[in-house]
Design an enzyme around this catalytic site. Sequence first.
Site, PDB file in Angstrom:
ATOM      1  N   ALA A 152       0.831  -1.203   0.000  1.00 54.29           N
ATOM      2  CA  ALA A 152       0.000   0.000   0.000  1.00 54.29           C
ATOM      3  C   ALA A 152       0.864   1.251   0.000  1.00 54.29           C
ATOM      4  CB  ALA A 152      -0.929  -0.012   1.212  1.00 54.29           C
ATOM      5  N   ALA A 154       1.509   5.565  -1.619  1.00 59.76           N
ATOM      6  CA  ALA A 154       1.544   6.354  -2.848  1.00 59.76           C
ATOM      7  C   ALA A 154       2.891   6.296  -3.555  1.00 59.76           C
ATOM      8  CB  ALA A 154       1.198   7.808  -2.524  1.00 59.76           C
ATOM      9  N   GLU A 156       6.556   4.869  -5.205  1.00 62.41           N
ATOM     10  CA  GLU A 156       7.053   3.727  -5.965  1.00 62.41           C
ATOM     11  C   GLU A 156       7.843   2.830  -5.018  1.00 62.41           C
ATOM     12  OE1 GLU A 156       6.421   2.797  -8.911  1.00 62.41           O
ATOM     13  OE2 GLU A 156       5.717   4.566  -9.996  1.00 62.41           O
ATOM     14  N   PHE A 236       7.982  -4.660   9.987  1.00 64.05           N
ATOM     15  CA  PHE A 236       7.651  -5.032  11.367  1.00 64.05           C
ATOM     16  C   PHE A 236       6.408  -5.919  11.414  1.00 64.05           C
ATOM     17  CE2 PHE A 236       6.257  -0.578  10.638  1.00 64.05           C
ATOM     18  CZ  PHE A 236       4.885  -0.747  10.672  1.00 64.05           C
ATOM     19  N   ASP A 309       3.189  14.542   6.246  1.00 64.95           N
ATOM     20  CA  ASP A 309       2.378  13.455   5.692  1.00 64.95           C
ATOM     21  C   ASP A 309       1.924  12.454   6.752  1.00 64.95           C
ATOM     22  OD1 ASP A 309       1.221  12.887   3.209  1.00 64.95           O
ATOM     23  OD2 ASP A 309       2.535  11.178   2.881  1.00 64.95           O
ATOM     24  N   ASN A 314      -0.707   6.334   7.790  1.00 62.95           N
ATOM     25  CA  ASN A 314       0.666   6.229   8.279  1.00 62.95           C
ATOM     26  C   ASN A 314       0.744   5.949   9.774  1.00 62.95           C
ATOM     27  OD1 ASN A 314       1.913   6.403   5.837  1.00 62.95           O
ATOM     28  ND2 ASN A 314       2.315   8.601   5.938  1.00 62.95           N
ATOM     29  N   TYR A 331       6.295   4.856  10.851  1.00 62.70           N
ATOM     30  CA  TYR A 331       6.883   4.568   9.537  1.00 62.70           C
ATOM     31  C   TYR A 331       6.539   5.671   8.542  1.00 62.70           C
ATOM     32  CZ  TYR A 331       2.070   2.933   8.811  1.00 62.70           C
ATOM     33  OH  TYR A 331       0.698   2.849   8.742  1.00 62.70           O
ATOM     34  N   ASP A 332       7.117   5.567   7.345  1.00 63.37           N
ATOM     35  CA  ASP A 332       6.886   6.549   6.261  1.00 63.37           C
ATOM     36  C   ASP A 332       7.114   7.978   6.753  1.00 63.37           C
ATOM     37  OD1 ASP A 332       6.316   4.461   4.630  1.00 63.37           O
ATOM     38  OD2 ASP A 332       4.213   4.958   4.278  1.00 63.37           O
TER      39      ASP A 332
END
Length: 440
Positions: A152, A154, A156, A236, A309, A314, A331-332
């Site tokens: 999942a 947005a 690449e 994780f 973001d 997230n 994360y992210d």
Amino acid sequence: MPKLVTWMNNQRVGELTKLANGAHTFKYAPEWLASRYARPLSLSLPLQRGNITSDAVFNFFDNLLPDSPIVRDRIVKRYHAKSRQPFDLLSEIGRDSVGAVTLIPEDETVTHPIMAWEKLTEARLEEVLTAYKADIPLGMIREENDFRISVAGAQEKTALLRIGNDWCIPKGITPTTHIIKLPIGEIRQPNATLDLSQSVDNEYYCLLLAKELGLNVPDAEIIKAGNVRALAVERFDRRWNAERTVLLRLPQEDMCQTFGLPSSVKYESDGGPGIARIMAFLMGSSEALKDRYDFMKFQVFQWLIGATDGHAKNFSVFIQAGGSYRLTPFYDIISAFPVLGGTGIHISDLKLAMGLNASKGKKTAIDKIYPRHFLATAKVLRFPEVQMHEILSDFARMIPAALDNVKTSLPTDFPENVVTAVESNVLRLHGRLSREYGSK
């Protein structure tokens, strides 16, 4: 009617069905409901007998897929899927999804729990990592028809299996161990062009800083293959068994899935959950005090590094036996500070994805936020004021040394402009903390 059998670690959980009108329904298997391992597939899909027909079914499975319509179109093209709908896409790439979900068409035979993989040479690794440039989704190159994953988000990316020091493509339903993230590149907006060509380095730096400050984040490393530079983030939601012979999938879901929402409302500004809703939800966590503390601490961290973001997708929870849950690592994480100036954006344009409480409404503009806004938010949430002061004080004390420690740990070829952009702005915002809490 076509069905997808849903599995969790060799246990048959239920069936996803696509009706003639395109609607998605889900039914738990009787043996799963009776199992000592039983837990809901999602907290929005409680354990029950009979068909579940709510919108939460479609939304849960849709949230397992990449957000980008472009990537979804690539999947349709690559595997001749019938449509962009979750059922049709997951029929093709549902072997290894986020969390513990494995989806297999009902007419396919599944053998468990064999671990099988193909070791990648550097040239093959580069081919996988650059596949998106040839309109191939998620690194699923044509020569590897058995490599079918869903990741999942947005950006690449793909997912690979790490065996020792080797990167491998998993075979069959063998899980992956790492998410591999490619540079985001340029994002063109009406009034600005955001250069995120160094997003790999940016996220790596932010993860190191988060860990240095005591936040729970996954391990990551920068990998190179040919001319490709990518970020390998340890999953994780995967764990080896004690003998390291079988890789287990750990059930988890993001906050959109938890609340039964589509990814289109992942931002609070679009009607998605904000801090208050998530903090209320975490009251039910099996580690409620720790999770609520860590979540509030992470809100301060996002402000300090200019992370814009932090939306509902997230943040995630592990789903445990019986339906209890707890917060996953964060994360992210990426800073917007490196894209300031030039053809990019102005500091005044940076906003947190989830607003803080202010004297009038919500405060989201990063450059307009001060410690008092976190204290005001804590008060509304009935989060202990003493703990909020502790979080702010700890950041005031720890930031300078943490920045120095991260800088000395970076590889020699790490881009200096990323370090300078993040560090200088973190220190500027840190000044607002140190004026109230000191930095000693």
